[in-house]
Scaffold this active site. Structure first.
Site, PDB file in Angstrom:
ATOM      1  N   LYS A  77       6.622  23.412 -13.618  1.00 50.17           N
ATOM      2  CA  LYS A  77       5.938  22.188 -13.200  1.00 50.17           C
ATOM      3  C   LYS A  77       5.540  22.253 -11.716  1.00 50.17           C
ATOM      4  O   LYS A  77       4.424  21.891 -11.350  1.00 50.17           O
ATOM      5  CB  LYS A  77       6.836  20.979 -13.462  1.00 50.17           C
ATOM      6  CG  LYS A  77       6.246  19.674 -12.998  1.00 50.17           C
ATOM      7  CD  LYS A  77       5.949  18.729 -14.118  1.00 50.17           C
ATOM      8  CE  LYS A  77       5.044  17.597 -13.702  1.00 50.17           C
ATOM      9  NZ  LYS A  77       5.233  16.411 -14.489  1.00 50.17           N
ATOM     10  N   HIS A 101       8.605   9.381 -26.723  1.00 51.02           N
ATOM     11  CA  HIS A 101       7.487  10.190 -26.220  1.00 51.02           C
ATOM     12  C   HIS A 101       7.611  11.646 -26.704  1.00 51.02           C
ATOM     13  O   HIS A 101       6.645  12.237 -27.196  1.00 51.02           O
ATOM     14  CB  HIS A 101       7.457  10.116 -24.692  1.00 51.02           C
ATOM     15  CG  HIS A 101       6.359  10.933 -24.094  1.00 51.02           C
ATOM     16  ND1 HIS A 101       5.030  10.757 -24.435  1.00 51.02           N
ATOM     17  CD2 HIS A 101       6.377  11.962 -23.192  1.00 51.02           C
ATOM     18  CE1 HIS A 101       4.291  11.627 -23.772  1.00 51.02           C
ATOM     19  NE2 HIS A 101       5.082  12.372 -23.014  1.00 51.02           N
ATOM     20  N   LYS A 145       3.251  11.543 -10.903  1.00 52.57           N
ATOM     21  CA  LYS A 145       2.448  10.661 -11.762  1.00 52.57           C
ATOM     22  C   LYS A 145       3.206   9.362 -11.952  1.00 52.57           C
ATOM     23  O   LYS A 145       4.375   9.372 -12.357  1.00 52.57           O
ATOM     24  CB  LYS A 145       2.218  11.310 -13.130  1.00 52.57           C
ATOM     25  CG  LYS A 145       1.040  12.238 -13.169  1.00 52.57           C
ATOM     26  CD  LYS A 145       0.694  12.597 -14.607  1.00 52.57           C
ATOM     27  CE  LYS A 145      -0.486  13.534 -14.666  1.00 52.57           C
ATOM     28  NZ  LYS A 145      -0.752  14.012 -16.031  1.00 52.57           N
ATOM     29  N   ARG A 198       0.807  -1.232   0.000  1.00 51.87           N
ATOM     30  CA  ARG A 198       0.000   0.000   0.000  1.00 51.87           C
ATOM     31  C   ARG A 198       0.841   1.284   0.000  1.00 51.87           C
ATOM     32  O   ARG A 198       0.376   2.355   0.361  1.00 51.87           O
ATOM     33  CB  ARG A 198      -0.979   0.030   1.176  1.00 51.87           C
ATOM     34  CG  ARG A 198      -1.956  -1.114   1.148  1.00 51.87           C
ATOM     35  CD  ARG A 198      -3.210  -0.805   1.939  1.00 51.87           C
ATOM     36  NE  ARG A 198      -4.131  -1.907   1.798  1.00 51.87           N
ATOM     37  CZ  ARG A 198      -4.148  -2.958   2.610  1.00 51.87           C
ATOM     38  NH1 ARG A 198      -3.310  -3.029   3.605  1.00 51.87           N
ATOM     39  NH2 ARG A 198      -5.011  -3.931   2.404  1.00 51.87           N
ATOM     40  N   GLU A 238       9.419  17.820 -24.840  1.00 51.44           N
ATOM     41  CA  GLU A 238       8.663  18.264 -23.653  1.00 51.44           C
ATOM     42  C   GLU A 238       9.032  19.707 -23.282  1.00 51.44           C
ATOM     43  O   GLU A 238       8.192  20.466 -22.816  1.00 51.44           O
ATOM     44  CB  GLU A 238       8.937  17.347 -22.443  1.00 51.44           C
ATOM     45  CG  GLU A 238       8.223  16.011 -22.473  1.00 51.44           C
ATOM     46  CD  GLU A 238       6.726  16.067 -22.118  1.00 51.44           C
ATOM     47  OE1 GLU A 238       6.210  17.135 -21.758  1.00 51.44           O
ATOM     48  OE2 GLU A 238       6.075  15.008 -22.237  1.00 51.44           O
ATOM     49  N   HIS A 277      -0.251  10.567 -27.425  1.00 53.38           N
ATOM     50  CA  HIS A 277      -0.538   9.253 -26.842  1.00 53.38           C
ATOM     51  C   HIS A 277      -1.201   8.344 -27.865  1.00 53.38           C
ATOM     52  O   HIS A 277      -0.939   7.133 -27.899  1.00 53.38           O
ATOM     53  CB  HIS A 277      -1.414   9.391 -25.599  1.00 53.38           C
ATOM     54  CG  HIS A 277      -0.644   9.868 -24.397  1.00 53.38           C
ATOM     55  ND1 HIS A 277      -1.220  10.077 -23.179  1.00 53.38           N
ATOM     56  CD2 HIS A 277       0.666  10.151 -24.223  1.00 53.38           C
ATOM     57  CE1 HIS A 277      -0.303  10.483 -22.302  1.00 53.38           C
ATOM     58  NE2 HIS A 277       0.850  10.543 -22.936  1.00 53.38           N
ATOM     59  N   ASN A 336      -0.806  18.579 -20.469  1.00 52.23           N
ATOM     60  CA  ASN A 336      -1.055  17.575 -21.512  1.00 52.23           C
ATOM     61  C   ASN A 336      -1.086  18.200 -22.903  1.00 52.23           C
ATOM     62  O   ASN A 336      -1.540  17.560 -23.860  1.00 52.23           O
ATOM     63  CB  ASN A 336      -2.378  16.848 -21.240  1.00 52.23           C
ATOM     64  CG  ASN A 336      -2.309  16.044 -19.945  1.00 52.23           C
ATOM     65  OD1 ASN A 336      -1.245  15.524 -19.598  1.00 52.23           O
ATOM     66  ND2 ASN A 336      -3.412  15.951 -19.232  1.00 52.23           N
ATOM     67  N   GLU A 372      -4.658  16.712 -10.796  1.00 52.06           N
ATOM     68  CA  GLU A 372      -5.167  16.996 -12.142  1.00 52.06           C
ATOM     69  C   GLU A 372      -6.694  17.097 -12.204  1.00 52.06           C
ATOM     70  O   GLU A 372      -7.341  16.470 -13.043  1.00 52.06           O
ATOM     71  CB  GLU A 372      -4.643  15.944 -13.133  1.00 52.06           C
ATOM     72  CG  GLU A 372      -4.723  16.420 -14.579  1.00 52.06           C
ATOM     73  CD  GLU A 372      -4.010  15.509 -15.558  1.00 52.06           C
ATOM     74  OE1 GLU A 372      -2.774  15.432 -15.494  1.00 52.06           O
ATOM     75  OE2 GLU A 372      -4.695  14.905 -16.395  1.00 52.06           O
ATOM     76  N   ARG A 414      -3.776  21.291 -13.923  1.00 60.59           N
ATOM     77  CA  ARG A 414      -2.648  20.430 -14.319  1.00 60.59           C
ATOM     78  C   ARG A 414      -2.833  19.855 -15.724  1.00 60.59           C
ATOM     79  O   ARG A 414      -1.867  19.490 -16.376  1.00 60.59           O
ATOM     80  CB  ARG A 414      -2.448  19.310 -13.288  1.00 60.59           C
ATOM     81  CG  ARG A 414      -1.224  18.466 -13.585  1.00 60.59           C
ATOM     82  CD  ARG A 414      -0.812  17.572 -12.435  1.00 60.59           C
ATOM     83  NE  ARG A 414       0.308  16.734 -12.805  1.00 60.59           N
ATOM     84  CZ  ARG A 414       1.002  16.003 -11.945  1.00 60.59           C
ATOM     85  NH1 ARG A 414       0.692  16.020 -10.662  1.00 60.59           N
ATOM     86  NH2 ARG A 414       2.013  15.256 -12.357  1.00 60.59           N
ATOM     87  N   HIS A 435      -0.467  16.152 -25.948  1.00 61.93           N
ATOM     88  CA  HIS A 435      -0.429  14.753 -25.514  1.00 61.93           C
ATOM     89  C   HIS A 435      -1.599  13.892 -25.993  1.00 61.93           C
ATOM     90  O   HIS A 435      -1.456  12.681 -26.068  1.00 61.93           O
ATOM     91  CB  HIS A 435      -0.320  14.677 -23.985  1.00 61.93           C
ATOM     92  CG  HIS A 435       1.074  14.920 -23.480  1.00 61.93           C
ATOM     93  ND1 HIS A 435       1.765  16.081 -23.733  1.00 61.93           N
ATOM     94  CD2 HIS A 435       1.920  14.139 -22.757  1.00 61.93           C
ATOM     95  CE1 HIS A 435       2.959  16.014 -23.162  1.00 61.93           C
ATOM     96  NE2 HIS A 435       3.085  14.847 -22.576  1.00 61.93           N
TER      97      HIS A 435
HETATM   98  N1  GLY Z   1       3.587  15.039 -17.527  1.00 66.33           N
HETATM   99  C1  GLY Z   1       2.459  15.826 -17.205  1.00 66.33           C
HETATM  100  C2  GLY Z   1       2.146  15.851 -15.758  1.00 66.33           C
HETATM  101  O1  GLY Z   1       2.944  15.438 -14.952  1.00 66.33           O
HETATM  102  O2  GLY Z   1       1.083  16.271 -15.386  1.00 66.33           O
END
Ligand code: GLY
Length: 356
Positions: free
Chosen positions: A228, A266, A137, A115, A179, A253, A246, A238, A242, A249
């Site tokens: 960030k 990526h 993330k 956990r 990025e 993706h 993206n 998010e 946040r 993205h």
């Molecule tokens: N890579 C985007 C984020 O961490 O929200």
């Protein structure tokens, strides 16, 4: 050079950005995890290059083969089993040493093993230094969609040492630039009213970036990290803001998923996503022609070219709908609407089809 950036969340942690020797980094890691049993999750390439310095061996290390396709459930289970066979307890720590794939899967393992146990991020690629190692993330991919299983789980500490970039191959370096270019296109949406100049810095400093000038690279990493941190501390999980990270993205993706994580890095996929969404924004008159030109010229300056779509539009849209960013029957995109500012829009399948 050694700088400390603080991330103030429920679980506070430090990001140490430095160009000190890797031996010093090794000491820092051991000091910050004193008394804890350590399981290193290390990308294969990094293991070969740095096993001596970090005292890695078969007993304390899980070696992760390179590539996004390895961020899968099989490797996740193998990491958990390795932690179990080492008798790691909730007082121990998993240490991710590698790029974004390594950090994501090791973080996910740490967040679910018993956990949740501590994990430390040591990013070795430009992309993971500027983005994925910070913010908590964690994820693994399924064939249906990228990052489909994951958690928000903050690391205990992040150690960024730019000396790792000396052994990073050019393709991975460029992937990180993808990025970074994303951050340049959204910086004004991160910190209202503060003069931020990543876009201009990247426009003027291109040659120094290609030469991997340490001061220039450090400034860029620091700049992206500040953006960030600002976003993550306002919206850790998010729920809203946040999502702007993206940018590019949704398209990226889908490209990565459809090509089975084998064709694009990526960052390369993100840049294709940026080209796509800039074109959309200009076609809808959200941004001026002059900003559209400046932005696409910046991508071009860093050696990126817009590719013609090689996949069927229907297939791409069906993958986009499975993405976490989808909302009911609409597809969620982050779109530029002003210089270095972005916002969220929900587009219907027909609207996306028309744009592709
Ligand atoms: N890579 C985007 C984020 O961490 O929200």
């Amino acid at each position: 050079m050694r700088q400390t950036l603080n991330v103030h969340l429920n679980k506070e942690y430090k990001i140490i950005l430095s160009d000190e020797s890797l031996e010093t980094l090794q000491e820092d890691i051991f000091e910050s995890s004193q008394g804890q049993k350590k399981l290193f999750v290390v990308s294969e390439k990094v293991f070969k290059l740095y096993k001596k310095i970090f005292r890695l061996n078969k007993e304390n290390t899980f070696i992760l083969p390179d590539g996004e396709k390895e961020k899968n459930i099989k490797n996740y289970l193998a990491i958990i089993q390795k932690a179990g066979s080492m008798n790691l307890t909730r007082d121990d720590v998993i240490i991710a040493l590698g790029g974004g794939v390594t950090g994501d899967i090791a973080g996910f393992a740490a967040s679910t093993y018993m956990r949740g146990i501590d994990y430390i991020q040591i990013p070795t690629t430009l992309l993971s230094m500027v983005d994925s190692s910070v913010g908590g993330k964690t994820a693994i991919d399924l064939k249906e969609a990228k990052n489909l299983i994951g958690t928000f789980y903050q690391p205990k500490a992040v150690f960024i040492n730019i000396n790792f970039l000396k052994t990073l191959d050019n393709r991975q370096f460029r992937s990180g630039l993808g990025e970074i270019l994303k951050y340049a296109l959204l910086e004004e949406s991160c910190k209202e009213g503060q003069g931020l100049y990543l876009f201009e810095y990247l426009t003027l400093g291109c040659e120094k970036v290609f030469d991997k000038d340490p001061l220039t690279i450090t400034r860029i990493i620091e700049h992206c990290l500040n953006l960030k941190i600002s976003i993550v501390t306002q919206d850790e999980k998010e729920y809203g803001l946040r999502r702007i990270l993206n940018l590019g993205h949704t398209y990226a993706h889908a490209l990565e998923t459809i090509s089975k994580y084998r064709k694009y890095t990526h960052g390369e996929a993100v840049v294709q996503g940026l080209f796509f969404i800039l074109k959309y924004a200009y076609s809808k008159k959200l941004i001026t022609y002059s900003y559209y030109r400046l932005s696409t010229e910046l991508l071009d300056k860093y050696g990126f070219k817009e590719e013609l779509l090689k996949y069927s539009k229907d297939e791409l849209i069906s993958v986009m709908k499975q993405d976490k960013k989808a909302a009911q029957d609409k597809i969620r995109f982050i779109v530029p609407y002003d210089r270095k500012r972005v916002k969220e829009v929900l587009l219907s399948e027909d609207e996306v089809y028309e744009m592709l």
